[in-house]
Design an enzyme around this catalytic site. Structure first.
Site, PDB file in Angstrom:
ATOM      1  N   SER A 102       0.836  -1.204   0.000  1.00  0.00           N
ATOM      2  CA  SER A 102       0.000   0.000   0.000  1.00  0.00           C
ATOM      3  C   SER A 102       0.873   1.257   0.000  1.00  0.00           C
ATOM      4  CB  SER A 102      -0.962  -0.060   1.184  1.00  0.00           C
ATOM      5  OG  SER A 102      -2.012   0.872   1.047  1.00  0.00           O
ATOM      6  N   ASP A 240      -9.581  -5.698  -4.133  1.00  0.00           N
ATOM      7  CA  ASP A 240      -8.671  -4.720  -3.534  1.00  0.00           C
ATOM      8  C   ASP A 240      -9.038  -3.280  -3.891  1.00  0.00           C
ATOM      9  OD1 ASP A 240      -6.309  -3.560  -2.430  1.00  0.00           O
ATOM     10  OD2 ASP A 240      -5.108  -5.267  -3.114  1.00  0.00           O
ATOM     11  N   HIS A 267      -7.618  -5.830   0.254  1.00  0.00           N
ATOM     12  CA  HIS A 267      -6.375  -5.081   0.367  1.00  0.00           C
ATOM     13  C   HIS A 267      -5.342  -5.733   1.282  1.00  0.00           C
ATOM     14  CE1 HIS A 267      -4.025  -1.516  -0.301  1.00  0.00           C
ATOM     15  NE2 HIS A 267      -4.009  -1.142   0.971  1.00  0.00           N
TER      16      HIS A 267
END
Length: 290
Positions: A102, A240, A267
């Site tokens: 991320s 995601d 995610h």
């Protein structure tokens, strides 16, 4: 039992906590956690790779077990890049594989574009490499939320009441679809979310995953991804926030890169499909030249 070493490293602005798992003979893996303002996970399945290579996690400054200064001037991509280099130097990581998750992919990309030596490969896990694309993808996701949830989000953002309980509840509806689909959430994730540094998150990102108002609003390295010339793996979950379409687009900009979708994840495939996640990372790392 894998050997675990913990400690603190002095960096610009304070001290950061690190955890090294295992003493396998392979080139170490350095993990960059998400956020901004997040922290490393003690139950990260990547630690299982410690038999093959040391796995090093660290909590970025202001996060987790690291020092928590309140100087807004510390929360820049440039300082976090400097911090990453300081961690590498302190731990003697002359050669290293890097995995960013991320926000950690933003950090990893920015670091690579400084042309450091000794990085053997990079894994972009659920990447955000262009903030405007991320925001567009989340706005598309939002269209599939219940209408009343969409209305609350729009009303709170219009009224600047994104710190309200109803906005928080609306965010949860989004998160359980696109951040982590496990129900109930693992206790560690709940605890880590509670410990996240909201000052850093708000300053650098914004009110929520789908509203980027912070200093990262204009972040975009897509026009430079072609400069990455080391083995690269791009992964994401099927549900995601980092959508398969966008993640595959990023991968297309890096010559020879690999792309993989975790079919039952959003995610956080490391929590949602831990065995498959660790296996995919292990296979990629083991396929690299010794």
């Amino acid at each position: 039992m894998k050997q675990v070493t913990e400690g603190f490293i002095p960096v610009t602005g304070g001290n950061v906590y690190y955890r090294k798992t295992g003493d396998g003979p392979g080139v170490p893996l350095l993990v960059l956690h998400g956020g901004p303002g997040g922290m490393s996970r003690e139950s990260d399945p990547l630690r299982e790779l410690g038999d093959e290579r040391p796995v090093i996690q660290y909590d970025q400054l202001g996060c987790g077990n690291s020092d928590r200064p309140v100087d807004l001037g510390l929360w820049t991509v440039e300082r976090y890049v400097e911090e990453l280099a300081q961690v590498r130097e302190a731990l003697g990581l002359d050669e290293v594989h890097i995995l960013g998750h991320s926000w950690g992919t933003m950090l990893g990309a920015a670091y690579l574009l400084e042309k450091p030596t000794g990085v053997k490969s990079i894994i972009f896990s659920s990447p955000c490499l262009k903030s405007s694309m991320w925001e567009q993808d989340q706005r598309q996701h939002m269209k599939h939320l219940p209408q009343e949830v969409q209305d609350i989000i729009e009303q709170c953002e219009r009224d600047n009441t994104t710190d309200s309980e109803e906005y928080h509840q609306a965010m949860i509806e989004f998160y359980k679809r696109h951040v982590c689909r496990l129900s109930p959430l693992p206790e560690e994730l709940v605890a880590n979310f509670a410990r996240s540094n909201r000052q850093i998150y708000g300053y650098m990102w914004g009110a929520s995953e789908f509203t980027v108002t912070g200093t990262l609003k204009t972040f975009d390295v897509t026009d430079r991804l072609h400069e990455i010339d080391i083995p690269s793996l791009f992964t994401c979950g099927y549900y995601d926030e980092a959508t398969p379409k966008t993640t595959e687009y990023y991968a297309s900009l890096v010559s020879g890169s690999e792309f993989h979708v975790f079919e039952n994840s959003s995610h956080m495939p490391g929590a949602e499909e831990p065995e498959e996640y660790a296996k995919r990372v292990r296979d990629f790392l083991n396929s690299q030249p010794k």
